[in-house]
Every structure is written in structure tokens, then in C-alpha cells.
Design a protein around this motif. Structure first.
Motif, short mmCIF file in Angstrom:
data_model
loop_
_atom_site.label_atom_id
_atom_site.label_comp_id
_atom_site.label_asym_id
_atom_site.label_seq_id
_atom_site.Cartn_x
_atom_site.Cartn_y
_atom_site.Cartn_z
N LEU A 1 0.83 -1.21 0.00
CA LEU A 1 0.00 0.00 0.00
C LEU A 1 0.86 1.25 0.00
O LEU A 1 0.59 2.20 -0.74
N ILE A 2 1.92 1.26 0.79
CA ILE A 2 2.83 2.41 0.83
C ILE A 2 3.49 2.61 -0.53
O ILE A 2 3.59 3.73 -1.05
N ALA A 3 3.95 1.51 -1.13
CA ALA A 3 4.58 1.59 -2.45
C ALA A 3 3.59 2.08 -3.51
O ALA A 3 3.93 2.88 -4.39
N PHE A 4 2.33 1.59 -3.42
CA PHE A 4 1.31 2.00 -4.38
C PHE A 4 1.03 3.50 -4.26
O PHE A 4 0.90 4.21 -5.27
N ILE A 5 0.93 4.00 -3.02
CA ILE A 5 0.66 5.43 -2.82
C ILE A 5 1.79 6.27 -3.40
O ILE A 5 1.55 7.26 -4.09
N LEU A 6 3.03 5.87 -3.12
CA LEU A 6 4.17 6.62 -3.65
C LEU A 6 4.18 6.60 -5.17
O LEU A 6 4.43 7.62 -5.82
N GLY A 7 3.89 5.42 -5.75
CA GLY A 7 3.84 5.33 -7.21
C GLY A 7 2.71 6.16 -7.80
O GLY A 7 2.89 6.80 -8.84
N ALA A 8 1.54 6.15 -7.15
CA ALA A 8 0.40 6.93 -7.64
C ALA A 8 0.70 8.42 -7.59
O ALA A 8 0.35 9.17 -8.52
N MET A 9 1.33 8.88 -6.53
CA MET A 9 1.71 10.29 -6.43
C MET A 9 2.64 10.68 -7.58
O MET A 9 2.46 11.72 -8.21
N THR A 10 3.63 9.83 -7.82
CA THR A 10 4.59 10.11 -8.89
C THR A 10 3.90 10.13 -10.25
O THR A 10 4.15 11.02 -11.07
N LEU A 11 3.02 9.16 -10.49
CA LEU A 11 2.34 9.07 -11.79
C LEU A 11 1.43 10.26 -12.03
O LEU A 11 1.46 10.85 -13.12
N VAL A 12 0.63 10.63 -11.03
CA VAL A 12 -0.29 11.75 -11.20
C VAL A 12 0.48 13.05 -11.44
O VAL A 12 0.12 13.86 -12.30
#
Length: 226
Positions: free
Chosen positions: A23-34
């Protein structure tokens, strides 16, 4: 480095830890992608995701709160151990347990405050009592509060029927991003209990990371020798 970063875990705990880390990795990746998409849209197409900044702020808040609990799990919180290093093992353990008790008391106060803040946004009741919950109060329903720009990606009708008396939501209701408060603080409380049990059992002698500068120098020196 005081304490250990790797601790024996059961299957359920390991699964739970994997979900947390994912979940932490997904949040960090989503922030970067957006953020990347918004940059491309702005400079290449003179456009933008109007909800991108708000979503990034929400994800950052989730990342910070979940990161606090995760840092307790891996013994990554910074702390001052000047006094601990000049006392014997028994005094060190006693002082560490006192620190654990203070952290746990503070976490429980945060948990009450987090629930009391979030509950009205979800149409639930906050607790009564200033320091300790003594019951539930009929708190003001704030489930109709919405975010500024974030759209509802799914389950709009269910959210409206369940939390907003069937009234239409135009944007994502605030109780969804705010739910990280009780969830994250509850997780942090659980991690503090875990850390305390490790100290009691002797599996760890601290709940903080110390001497990370010295450790980094030693790791760099070993890497240069290889």
C-alpha cells in the motif's frame, strides 16, 4: 544500530506486513504518476488534471501517516540515546519500557482524537470524554462534506445511499480520504505494542534507530573494500 530491523513473524503477520508495504509503495507510485501526467499535460498540451494536486496532497497525507506506523515496525524512528548509552542493560531496558509506555499513551490519545475528528464525516458518532472515551455522543452529521475536486471513481450510488441519505455526491466525500486518521493511528498503536513486546522479550533493546551516521560510514567503508 540499536534494535533490529528484521523480526521473526508468523504467516498472518507477514501477510499483513506485505499488504502494508504494498500500500505504501502504491501510494508513492500513484503520487509520482499523477504528478508526471500533470506536468506532461501542462507543458505539452496546455491542460491539466484539475483534481491532480488535491489527490496528491491526500496521498501524501496517507503516505506520512502509514509511514509513521511502518517506521515503528522496522525501528526507523530517530531518537536521542545519549543517556541510554551510559547506563547498564537493566536500566536501559527500564528506561526503554518507560518510553514505550509514554508512546503508547500518546498513541491512544491520538486514536481517540482521530476517531472523534473522522466519525462525523462518516455519519458516525464521536466519543464523549476529554481524555478517555466514556460513551458516544450524537455528533453533527458531516457526511455530506465533499473534497474540492476529486471525482468519485466507483460505487457512487452505494456511497450516496449509505452515507448521504440518498442525496447526490458531486465529488468524493471527505470521509474517504480522512479515514486514514483512525486507520493509520490504530496501526501505529498496534506497531508500538509490537515494539514494546520485542523489548520485553529481549528481541530488541530500543524502539529508535541510533548512530545511523556511523552505520552509514561503516557501510560505505565496507562497500569500498569489496
Amino acid at each position: 544500530m540499536s534494535g533490529g530491523r528484521h523480526h521473526p513473524e508468523g504467516r498472518i503477520a507477514t501477510l499483513f506486513n506485505n499488504i502494508e508495504e504494498t500500500l505504501i509503495a502504491f501510494i508513492l507510485g500513484a503520487m509520482t504518476l499523477v504528478t508526471f501526467i500533470n506536468v506532461v499535460l501542462r507543458y505539452a498540451f496546455n491542460s491539466q488534471l484539475i483534481w491532480g494536486l488535491e489527490l496528491t496532497l491526500v496521498l501524501f497525507a496517507w503516505l506520512v501517516i502509514l509511514g509513521i506506523s511502518y517506521a515503528f515496525k522496522v525501528t526507523a524512528h530517530l531518537g536521542v540515546d545519549a543517556i541510554l548509552n551510559i547506563v547498564g542493560p537493566r536500566a536501559r531496558k527500564a528506561m526503554t519500557l518507560i518510553a514505550c509506555a509514554v508512546c503508547l499513551a500518546y498513541a491512544l490519545l491520538l486514536l481517540k482524537g482521530a476517531w472523534d475528528y473522522w466519525a462525523p464525516f462518516a455519519g458516525l458518532n464521536a466519543t464523549e470524554g476529554r481524555w478517555f472515551p466514556t460513551g458516544f455522543a450524537n455528533s453533527r452529521d458531516q457526511a455530506w462534506y465533499e473534497t474540492e475536486q476529486i471525482p468519485i471513481p466507483f460505487a457512487r450510488e452505494w456511497l450516496e445511499a449509505t452515507f448521504n441519505f440518498g442525496e447526490e455526491y458531486e465529488k468524493l466525500p471527505r470521509f474517504i480520504p480522512y479515514s486514514v486518521l483512525p486507520f493509520g493511528i490504530a496501526l501505529m498503536t498496534y506497531r508500538i505494542v509490537q515494539a514494546t513486546l520485542r523489548v520485553i522479550s529481549g528481541a530488541a533493546d530500543s524502539i529508535i534507530v541510533s548512530h545511523e551516521a556511523e552505520d552509514a560510514v561503516e557501510e560505505a567503508a565496507l562497500a569500498n573494500k569489496e
